[in-house]
Design a protein around this motif. Structure first.
Motif, PDB file in Angstrom:
ATOM      1  N   TYR A 347       0.836  -1.203   0.000  1.00  0.00           N
ATOM      2  CA  TYR A 347       0.000   0.000   0.000  1.00  0.00           C
ATOM      3  C   TYR A 347       0.872   1.255   0.000  1.00  0.00           C
ATOM      4  N   TRP A 348       1.895   1.270   0.849  1.00  0.00           N
ATOM      5  CA  TRP A 348       2.772   2.436   0.932  1.00  0.00           C
ATOM      6  C   TRP A 348       3.526   2.639  -0.375  1.00  0.00           C
ATOM      7  N   MET A 349       4.029   1.535  -0.942  1.00  0.00           N
ATOM      8  CA  MET A 349       4.750   1.641  -2.206  1.00  0.00           C
ATOM      9  C   MET A 349       3.827   2.111  -3.323  1.00  0.00           C
ATOM     10  N   GLY A 350       2.562   1.631  -3.293  1.00  0.00           N
ATOM     11  CA  GLY A 350       1.602   2.047  -4.313  1.00  0.00           C
ATOM     12  C   GLY A 350       1.317   3.540  -4.235  1.00  0.00           C
ATOM     13  N   ARG A 351       1.099   4.031  -3.018  1.00  0.00           N
ATOM     14  CA  ARG A 351       0.847   5.466  -2.850  1.00  0.00           C
ATOM     15  C   ARG A 351       2.056   6.285  -3.260  1.00  0.00           C
ATOM     16  N   ARG A 352       3.224   5.820  -2.863  1.00  0.00           N
ATOM     17  CA  ARG A 352       4.448   6.546  -3.200  1.00  0.00           C
ATOM     18  C   ARG A 352       4.656   6.581  -4.712  1.00  0.00           C
ATOM     19  N   THR A 353       4.422   5.440  -5.348  1.00  0.00           N
ATOM     20  CA  THR A 353       4.596   5.366  -6.798  1.00  0.00           C
ATOM     21  C   THR A 353       3.586   6.266  -7.508  1.00  0.00           C
ATOM     22  N   ALA A 354       2.329   6.238  -7.040  1.00  0.00           N
ATOM     23  CA  ALA A 354       1.293   7.074  -7.650  1.00  0.00           C
ATOM     24  C   ALA A 354       1.622   8.554  -7.506  1.00  0.00           C
ATOM     25  N   SER A 355       2.127   8.943  -6.355  1.00  0.00           N
ATOM     26  CA  SER A 355       2.489  10.343  -6.131  1.00  0.00           C
ATOM     27  C   SER A 355       3.614  10.777  -7.070  1.00  0.00           C
ATOM     28  N   LEU A 356       4.606   9.894  -7.226  1.00  0.00           N
ATOM     29  CA  LEU A 356       5.717  10.217  -8.120  1.00  0.00           C
ATOM     30  C   LEU A 356       5.258  10.342  -9.561  1.00  0.00           C
ATOM     31  N   VAL A 357       4.376   9.413  -9.993  1.00  0.00           N
ATOM     32  CA  VAL A 357       3.884   9.446 -11.378  1.00  0.00           C
ATOM     33  C   VAL A 357       3.061  10.708 -11.627  1.00  0.00           C
ATOM     34  N   LEU A 358       2.202  11.061 -10.668  1.00  0.00           N
ATOM     35  CA  LEU A 358       1.347  12.246 -10.841  1.00  0.00           C
ATOM     36  C   LEU A 358       2.145  13.542 -10.828  1.00  0.00           C
ATOM     37  N   SER A 359       3.308  13.523 -10.196  1.00  0.00           N
ATOM     38  CA  SER A 359       4.109  14.739 -10.131  1.00  0.00           C
ATOM     39  C   SER A 359       4.949  14.973 -11.377  1.00  0.00           C
ATOM     40  N   LEU A 360       5.001  14.009 -12.287  1.00  0.00           N
ATOM     41  CA  LEU A 360       5.786  14.161 -13.502  1.00  0.00           C
ATOM     42  C   LEU A 360       5.148  15.190 -14.425  1.00  0.00           C
ATOM     43  N   PRO A 361       5.932  16.039 -15.099  1.00  0.00           N
ATOM     44  CA  PRO A 361       5.381  17.037 -16.027  1.00  0.00           C
ATOM     45  C   PRO A 361       4.530  16.404 -17.127  1.00  0.00           C
ATOM     46  N   ALA A 362       4.973  15.276 -17.657  1.00  0.00           N
ATOM     47  CA  ALA A 362       4.213  14.628 -18.722  1.00  0.00           C
ATOM     48  C   ALA A 362       2.844  14.204 -18.228  1.00  0.00           C
ATOM     49  N   THR A 363       2.786  13.692 -16.985  1.00  0.00           N
ATOM     50  CA  THR A 363       1.503  13.283 -16.420  1.00  0.00           C
ATOM     51  C   THR A 363       0.604  14.500 -16.206  1.00  0.00           C
ATOM     52  N   GLN A 364       1.189  15.604 -15.715  1.00  0.00           N
ATOM     53  CA  GLN A 364       0.416  16.827 -15.502  1.00  0.00           C
ATOM     54  C   GLN A 364      -0.165  17.348 -16.819  1.00  0.00           C
ATOM     55  N   TYR A 365       0.641  17.281 -17.875  1.00  0.00           N
ATOM     56  CA  TYR A 365       0.177  17.750 -19.193  1.00  0.00           C
ATOM     57  C   TYR A 365      -0.981  16.896 -19.686  1.00  0.00           C
ATOM     58  N   CYS A 366      -0.855  15.558 -19.538  1.00  0.00           N
ATOM     59  CA  CYS A 366      -1.909  14.642 -19.996  1.00  0.00           C
ATOM     60  C   CYS A 366      -3.206  14.875 -19.226  1.00  0.00           C
ATOM     61  N   LEU A 367      -3.098  15.066 -17.928  1.00  0.00           N
ATOM     62  CA  LEU A 367      -4.299  15.317 -17.125  1.00  0.00           C
ATOM     63  C   LEU A 367      -4.964  16.633 -17.508  1.00  0.00           C
ATOM     64  N   GLN A 368      -4.145  17.655 -17.815  1.00  0.00           N
ATOM     65  CA  GLN A 368      -4.707  18.945 -18.220  1.00  0.00           C
ATOM     66  C   GLN A 368      -5.464  18.826 -19.529  1.00  0.00           C
ATOM     67  N   ARG A 369      -4.878  18.054 -20.472  1.00  0.00           N
ATOM     68  CA  ARG A 369      -5.546  17.872 -21.764  1.00  0.00           C
ATOM     69  C   ARG A 369      -6.854  17.119 -21.608  1.00  0.00           C
ATOM     70  N   VAL A 370      -6.869  16.115 -20.718  1.00  0.00           N
ATOM     71  CA  VAL A 370      -8.096  15.337 -20.487  1.00  0.00           C
ATOM     72  C   VAL A 370      -9.165  16.227 -19.877  1.00  0.00           C
ATOM     73  N   THR A 371      -8.774  17.061 -18.924  1.00  0.00           N
ATOM     74  CA  THR A 371      -9.740  17.970 -18.289  1.00  0.00           C
ATOM     75  C   THR A 371     -10.321  18.947 -19.285  1.00  0.00           C
ATOM     76  N   GLU A 372      -9.468  19.517 -20.159  1.00  0.00           N
ATOM     77  CA  GLU A 372      -9.943  20.448 -21.174  1.00  0.00           C
ATOM     78  C   GLU A 372     -10.921  19.755 -22.140  1.00  0.00           C
ATOM     79  N   ALA A 373     -10.580  18.506 -22.506  1.00  0.00           N
ATOM     80  CA  ALA A 373     -11.430  17.785 -23.461  1.00  0.00           C
ATOM     81  C   ALA A 373     -12.793  17.503 -22.841  1.00  0.00           C
ATOM     82  N   ARG A 374     -12.825  17.218 -21.568  1.00  0.00           N
ATOM     83  CA  ARG A 374     -14.104  16.918 -20.909  1.00  0.00           C
ATOM     84  C   ARG A 374     -14.986  18.184 -20.831  1.00  0.00           C
ATOM     85  N   HIS A 375     -14.365  19.367 -20.646  1.00  0.00           N
ATOM     86  CA  HIS A 375     -15.151  20.608 -20.548  1.00  0.00           C
ATOM     87  C   HIS A 375     -15.698  21.035 -21.904  1.00  0.00           C
ATOM     88  N   LYS A 376     -15.037  20.667 -22.978  1.00  0.00           N
ATOM     89  CA  LYS A 376     -15.550  20.976 -24.319  1.00  0.00           C
ATOM     90  C   LYS A 376     -16.791  20.134 -24.616  1.00  0.00           C
TER      91      LYS A 376
END
Length: 376
Positions: A347-376
């Protein structure tokens, strides 16, 4: 294991006969062509050569205890320190002096592999405690016994690291020397290690197991070669054993006292009169007392002496008692703690891994694009 004589017979063949004045066969010269020896005559010749080498008054090390069986067979018990060059020399000297018919060592079938490993391999194996070894110990002995075995291996690895010497050198020397003695058999004389560990675990309470495991886990005191050699003195060894008895009397009973009984039984089984070969069935049977060398840890010698002349019941010490209620509870507690720790780690490793993945610039960019697409 039968030894082989390197020198071929080249003198007159001899036939041993039993004398009423001696415990060994007395050679008698036979006539005939040495090139045409029968199997019986060849055996007799090799036996006669062996008896010439055997000393009736052997010059033995001070670590040797002599015992005599009811039929006159002699047993020479060499008390050893398992990490000792002097013990190896004592074993070699004893076997060469008495030319035994049987050599019995404090090993069982689960530890026999150490006899044919070289010193460097054994040193590396003793120092490396891996997850694979732990899994093998648990499969072989069960969870609690397997964990206890690994803790004791840790103690052995600690001594190995301190001294730079692999354990069991005296047993390997006994194996090599026995192969040089004609018609010498090699016996494993110790109780199977799974039985010993299971009986030891069953004899301890839950808190005793915790205390023992804690002490073994944090063993780090330095050990010198002088410390090991002093263990060959009976007074010091008995003092050390008395200290252990005071803290874990049930552990001493299963690991030391019961194995004293088993080793004594195996030595007595080996010390039986030998029947000499006959040229024909019409010839009367001839038997002579045997000579046995036992190679055991010094801590077992007093128990073997004590049990030598008593009636022994090894069936009782070969059974594994059913687990007690406290034993079942402790096993469940250990399993629950293990799987709980494993689950929390995942559980701890999963949370740590998820936090690291979400903090990556590429992940942030992908999430932003998904959010924009949903609002359109």
């Amino acid at each position: 294991m039968d030894g082989e004589e390197q020198q071929p017979p080249h003198e007159a063949n001899v036939e041993p006969v039993v004398s009423s004045e001696a415990s060994e066969p007395v050679p008698r010269v036979l006539s005939g062509d040495p090139q045409n020896l029968s199997d019986v005559d060849a055996f007799n010749l090799l036996l006669e050569m062996k008896l010439k080498r055997r000393r009736q008054q052997p010059n033995l090390p001070r670590t040797v205890t002599q015992l005599v069986a009811e039929d006159g067979s002699r047993v020479y018990v060499v008390g050893t320190a398992h990490f000792s060059d002097d013990s190896k020399r004592d074993v070699v000297k004893t076997i060469r002096e008495v030319q035994p018919d049987v050599v019995v060592v404090e090993l069982c079938q689960y530890r026999v592999s150490m006899l044919k490993m070289d010193e460097s391999t054994l040193l590396r194996e003793a120092q490396e405690l891996s997850l694979e070894k732990l899994q093998q110990a648990v499969r072989q002995n069960g969870l609690m016994s397997g964990l206890m075995q690994m803790l004791l291996l840790k103690v052995s690895a600690h001594i190995t690291e301190q001294l730079g010497m692999a354990p069991g050198g005296e047993f390997r020397e006994a194996f090599k020397e026995a192969s040089k003695v004609p018609f010498c058999k090699f016996h494993l004389g110790d109780r199977p290690i799974p039985v010993t560990f299971k009986r030891a675990i069953a004899a301890l309470s839950f808190w005793q197991k915790v205390r023992l495991a804690w002490g073994l886990c944090f063993l780090s005191d330095p050990i010198s070669k002088d410390d090991v050699e002093r263990c060959k003195q009976k007074d010091l060894l008995e003092q050390m054993m008395a200290e252990m008895i005071g803290e874990f009397p049930d552990l001493h009973r299963t690991i030391v006292s019961e194995r004293d009984v088993y080793l004594t039984y195996m030595l007595r089984q080996a010390a039986r009169r030998l029947e000499l070969p006959r040229a024909s069935d019409a010839e009367p049977r001839k038997c002579v007392p045997s000579v046995v060398v036992g190679v055991v840890g010094m801590g077992h010698v007093p128990g073997i002496e004590k049990n030598w002349s008593t009636d022994l019941n090894i069936q009782e010490i070969m059974t594994v008692p059913p687990p007690s209620i406290s034993g079942r509870v402790s096993r469940l507690a250990v399993k629950a703690a293990f799987f709980g720790l494993l689950g929390y780690s995942l559980y701890w490793m999963g949370r740590r891994t998820a936090s690291l993945v979400l903090s990556l610039p590429a992940t942030q960019y992908c999430l932003q694009r998904v959010t924009e697409a949903r609002h359109k």
